[in-house]
Design an enzyme around this catalytic site. Structure first.
Site, PDB file in Angstrom:
ATOM      1  CB  SER A   1     -83.850 104.942 -20.842  1.00 36.04           C
ATOM      2  OG  SER A   1     -84.317 106.233 -20.500  1.00 36.04           O
TER       3      SER A   1
ATOM      4  CE1 TYR B   1     -89.003 104.124 -22.887  1.00 32.48           C
ATOM      5  CE2 TYR B   1     -88.199 105.518 -21.105  1.00 32.48           C
ATOM      6  CZ  TYR B   1     -88.039 104.974 -22.372  1.00 32.48           C
ATOM      7  OH  TYR B   1     -86.926 105.268 -23.100  1.00 32.48           O
TER       8      TYR B   1
END
Length: 681
Positions: A558, A571
Site C-alpha cells: 500500500s 494497518y
C-alpha cells in the site's frame, strides 16, 4: 460452405454429438464422421454431390458447422486418378483444398479420403477402446473374425492417409455384407446408407467388441498384485502426490515449462499395482491419437509408494535421465535427414505405483487430455491382454506418426502462446476486489489460477467466471492457518502440477486512532497480512525451489507502507512489514530464480471488499466526507487526478510477472495516480 445448414449436415452434427458424448465410443478430439448429399452449385444453380466431414482438429461431442469441411465429391474422387502412390501420399492433403465447396468451414483432415472414397452415404471413423483392443491384439485379425464373422473386416495397419482410404474402399467393395472394419493398430470404421444406419453399425461394432472382450477375457489380465504396490489410502495417497508433484513437474519441464494434471482413478491404481505393468508400459501406446499426446511410453517409478520421499525423488531423477537418453536414441534410430527437429525428450506421462498418474502439457486441457488418453491406453491393454497379448504397432511406425511432416505443419500453425502460458498462479483474497481483478488479468494472459479466499462462495464464483477447472480452481483458506495454507498449495499442485506465481493480496483494514486501537486489533491486522503473507511466501518458496523453474511472489502492499497518515496505525504498520518482506525475500530467494516484488496501491474504492466491509465508512469519517464521495476524494488529492481501480493494480501485477521485467526483483510499483508524499526514495 453453404449459408443454410443442409439437412444431411445437420443430421451429421447430431450423430457426431451422440457418438462423441460417450467416451466408450471415441476419445477426445478423436475420430471423424461424414455424410454425403446433393447440394446446389452456386454458379450454375444445378445440383452437385457434396460430402460434409469433420475437419482437422475439433471434437465430435462439441462439433459445430464451422468444424465441418464441405467438399465436391466429383473432384475428391477424381484425385484417385492423379494419386502418385503411397510414397507421396502426403501431397494429397493439399489437394483436398481444391475440392472444397463454398467459403468457410474447417481444413480437411488426413482422413478425408477414407470418407470420400468409401462407397457409402455415411461413414464413421472412431477410436473406441474395445475396437482398439482388438486392433492391437497379437492375433487381432483372427479375433476380429471370431467376434464379427464376415460383417466386420480386418484391415492391416497402415498410416492414415490416401492409401488407407483406397484400402477401406476396396474392402467395402469386396465384402458386400460388411458394415465396417477394424483397422490394425488404429481403430474402427463403419458405414451405412442413412445416418441412423451408420450410427447403429458403429455402436454395434463397439458394443459387440466390448461383450466379446468381457465374455472371452481372462480375469486379471495385468497379472497378480505386486507386494507393496497396493494403493495408499486416499488421504495418504493425495498427500504423497502433492509432495511429489513439484519434483515431477521439474523433470517434465526440463525442455520447456509444462502444466500438470493428477489422476488417481481406480483404473490407474490397479494397473500400476499389477505385476505386468512394467512390461506393458514399456511397450508404449499404439493408436496414433494416443501416442501423439502421451509420447511413445510413460516414465514409471519402480519403487513402492511407502518408500521414503527423498528416495523416491532421487530415483525419479535417475529414471528421468535414462528416459531422456532413451528418447534421444529413439529419435536417432528413426530420424531421416528431413525429419523435424526433436521436440523434447521429457515424459508426458509419469506413473507412480500406489499414488497415481501425472500427465503434462502446454496447458491444463492438454495435460488432462494426455492423462485421459493414457487411461484409454490402459483400457486397450487390458482388453488385448484379456483375450490375447498386447502388440502395438512397430516403433518405427510410431516415429513416422510422431514426426510426420503433416503433424509438424499442424504444430507450426498453432497460435503463439500468451505471455503467462504454463504459469500457475495462486492469488489470496481473490474472491473480490483487487484480488478478483488480478485473477481475471492473469487468466486472460494465459495463466492457470488458484482462486484462494476465506469466502468459499466468492472463490467458487470467481473460478467459474474464469472458465472452470481447466483454467481456475477455488480453494478456501484462512491465511492465518499454516494447515490451511499447506492444504491450499496441495490443492494447487494436484490441480495444475505446481505453483509459479503467488500474489499476497488477502487482507483487512482497521482504521482507528492510536488510543482506540486495541491489542486485539493490532494482532488481527498483523496475523492476516504480515504473518499471513509470510506463511504463504514460505510455502510458495518451498514449492518453487522444488520445481526448479524460478517463480514470482508479489505483495499487494500500500501507499501507507511509506506514507504516514492519521488513524490507521495497525494497518499502515502491517503494510510496512509487508513492504520489507519484499526486500528481505528478494535478497534471499534470488538464488532460486524467484523474484519478489510489490505493488503499492492507494484509494482503490470501487469494487473493494475492504472498503465495502467498513473501511470506506471509517476513512470517509476521518476525512469528513460522504462514503460515496471517497473515490473522487482520493482521486483529487493525486497528481494525475484519476481514480485508481482494481484493474489498475492487476495491470501492475502483470507488468511485474508477464515477461518484460525478467531482471527486476525487490521493486515496489506505486499505483496511486501520484501521491508525492509516497514517492519511493
Amino acid at each position: 460452405m453453404t449459408s443454410a445448414l443442409h439437412p444431411e449436415a445437420a443430421s451429421l452434427l447430431a450423430r457426431s454429438h451422440r457418438l462423441g458424448a460417450d467416451p466408450r465410443n471415441t476419445n477426445y478430439a478423436g475420430g471423424n464422421t461424414s455424410a454425403k448429399g446433393t447440394g446446389t452449385d452456386p454458379v450454375t444453380g444445378g445440383g452437385v454431390e457434396l460430402m460434409w466431414v469433420k475437419g482437422s482438429g475439433g471434437d465430435l461431442g462439441t462439433l459445430t458447422e464451422g468444424g465441418l469441411a464441405a467438399l465436391r465429391l466429383d473432384r475428391l474422387r477424381a484425385l484417385e486418378g492423379v494419386y502418385p502412390g503411397v510414397e507421396r501420399e502426403d501431397e494429397m492433403v493439399a489437394a483436398f483444398d481444391y475440392c472444397l465447396h463454398g467459403k468457410g468451414g474447417a481444413a480437411p483432415s488426413i482422413d478425408t479420403a477414407m470418407h470420400g472414397l468409401v462407397d457409402a452415404a455415411h461413414v464413421d471413423h472412431l477410436h473406441p477402446d474395445s475396437g482398439i483392443a482388438l486392433a492391437c491384439a497379437a492375433d487381432g485379425e483372427k479375433l476380429t473374425a471370431e467376434c464379427f464373422g464376415d460383417t466386420v473386416v480386418w484391415v492391416p495397419w497402415r498410416r492414415p492417409g490416401f492409401q488407407l482410404g483406397l484400402d477401406i474402399a476396396a474392402v467395402k467393395a469386396a465384402h458386400p455384407r460388411a458394415i465396417g472394419c477394424v483397422l490394425g493398430g488404429h481403430g474402427i470404421t463403419a458405414w451405412g446408407d442413412t445416418s441412423e444406419e451408420c450410427e447403429a453399425n458403429s455402436l454395434h461394432i463397439i458394443r459387440t467388441a466390448e461383450s466379446f472382450l468381457a465374455e472371452r477375457g481372462r480375469p486379471e489380465p495385468f497379472g497378480p498384485l505386486l507386494d507393496g504396490y497396493r494403493p495408499l489410502p486416499e488421504t495418504e495417497r493425495r498427500k504423497r502426490a502433492a509432495a511429489l508433484a513439484p519434483h515431477i513437474r521439474a523433470l517434465a519441464s526440463k525442455d520447456r515449462p509444462q502444466v500438470g494434471h493428477f489422476d488417481d482413478s481406480d483404473a490407474v491404481l490397479d494397473f500400476t499395482a499389477r505385476a505386468e505393468h512394467p512390461r506393458l508400459a514399456a511397450l508404449g501406446t499404439s493408436c496414433p491419437d494416443h501416442f501423439l499426446r502421451t509420447k511413445v511410453r510413460p516414465l514409471v517409478l519402480d519403487l513402492a509408494p511407502t518408500a521414503p520421499l527423498d528416495e523416491a525423488v532421487a530415483r525419479l531423477a535417475e529414471l528421468h535421465t535414462a528416459y531422456r537418453q532413451e528418447y534421444a536414441a529413439y529419435y536417432q534410430r528413426h530420424a531421416a535427414p528431413d525429419s523435424p527437429a526433436m521436440r523434447g525428450a521429457d515424459p508426458a506421462i509419469v506413473l507412480v505405483p500406489g499414488v497415481g498418474m501425472f500427465s503434462f502439457g502446454k496447458d491444463k486441457q492438454t495435460a488432462r487430455v494426455a492423462g485421459e488418453f493414457y487411461l484409454n491406453a490402459i483400457n486397450v491393454m487390458r482388453g488385448a491382454e484379456a483375450v490375447s497379448s498386447y502388440a502395438p504397432i512397430e516403433e518405427s511406425e510410431k516415429f513416422r506418426i510422431e514426426y510426420w511432416a503433416l503433424e509438424e505443419a499442424k504444430l507450426q500453425r498453432m497460435p503463439k502462446p500468451k505471455p503467462l502460458a504454463t504459469r500457475i498462479a495462486l492469488v489470496t483474497g481473490a474472491g473480490s476486489g483487487i484480488g478478483k481483478a488480478i485473477a481475471h488479468r492473469l487468466a486472460a494472459e494465459g495463466a492457470c489460477v488458484v482462486v484462494a479466499d476465506l469466502n468459499a462462495e466468492n472463490a467458487a464464483a470467481v473460478a467459474a467466471e474464469l472458465g472452470g477447472p481447466d483454467t481456475a480452481v477455488p480453494v478456501t483458506v484462512d491465511v492465518t492457518s499454516e494447515e490451511q495454507i499447506t492444504a491450499a498449495f496441495d490443492a494447487a499442485v494436484l490441480a495444475f502440477g505446481g505453483v509459479d506465481l503467488v500474489v499476497n493480496n488477502a487482507g483487512i483494514s482497521i482504521s482507528k486512532p492510536l488510543l482506540e486501537t486495541t491489542a486485539r486489533d493490532w494482532d488481527l491486522q498483523h496475523d492476516i497480512m504480515a504473518r499471513g503473507s509470510f506463511l504463504v511466501s514460505r510455502e510458495a518458496a518451498r514449492l518453487m525451489a522444488a520445481q526448479q523453474l524460478g517463480g514470482d511472489i508479489v505483495y499487494i502492499a500500500s501507499k501507507n507502507a511509506v506514507f504516514a497518515g492519521p488513524n490507521n496505525i495497525a494497518y499502515s504498520a502491517t503494510k510496512a512489514d509487508q513492504a520489507h518482506q519484499v526486500r528481505l525475500l528478494a535478497a534471499e530467494l534470488g538464488a532460486h530464480g524467484i523474484r519478489v516484488n510489490g505493488v503499492n496501491p492507494d484509494g482503490v474504492v470501487r469494487g473493494s471488499g475492504i472498503f465495502a466491509a467498513g473501511w470506506g465508512a471509517q476513512r470517509a469519517a476521518t476525512y469528513g466526507i460522504e462514503e460515496d464521495e471517497l473515490g473522487e476524494f482520493y482521486a483529487q488529492r493525486t497528481l494525475l487526478k484519476r481514480e485508481v481501480l482494481p484493474e489498475h493494480v492487476a495491470n501492475a501485477v502483470f507488468a511485474l510477472t508477464g515477461g518484460d521485467l525478467t531482471h527486476t526483483t525487490g521493486l515496489h510499483i506505486p499505483v496511486d495516480a501520484g501521491v508525492a508524499a509516497a514517492f519511493l526514495r
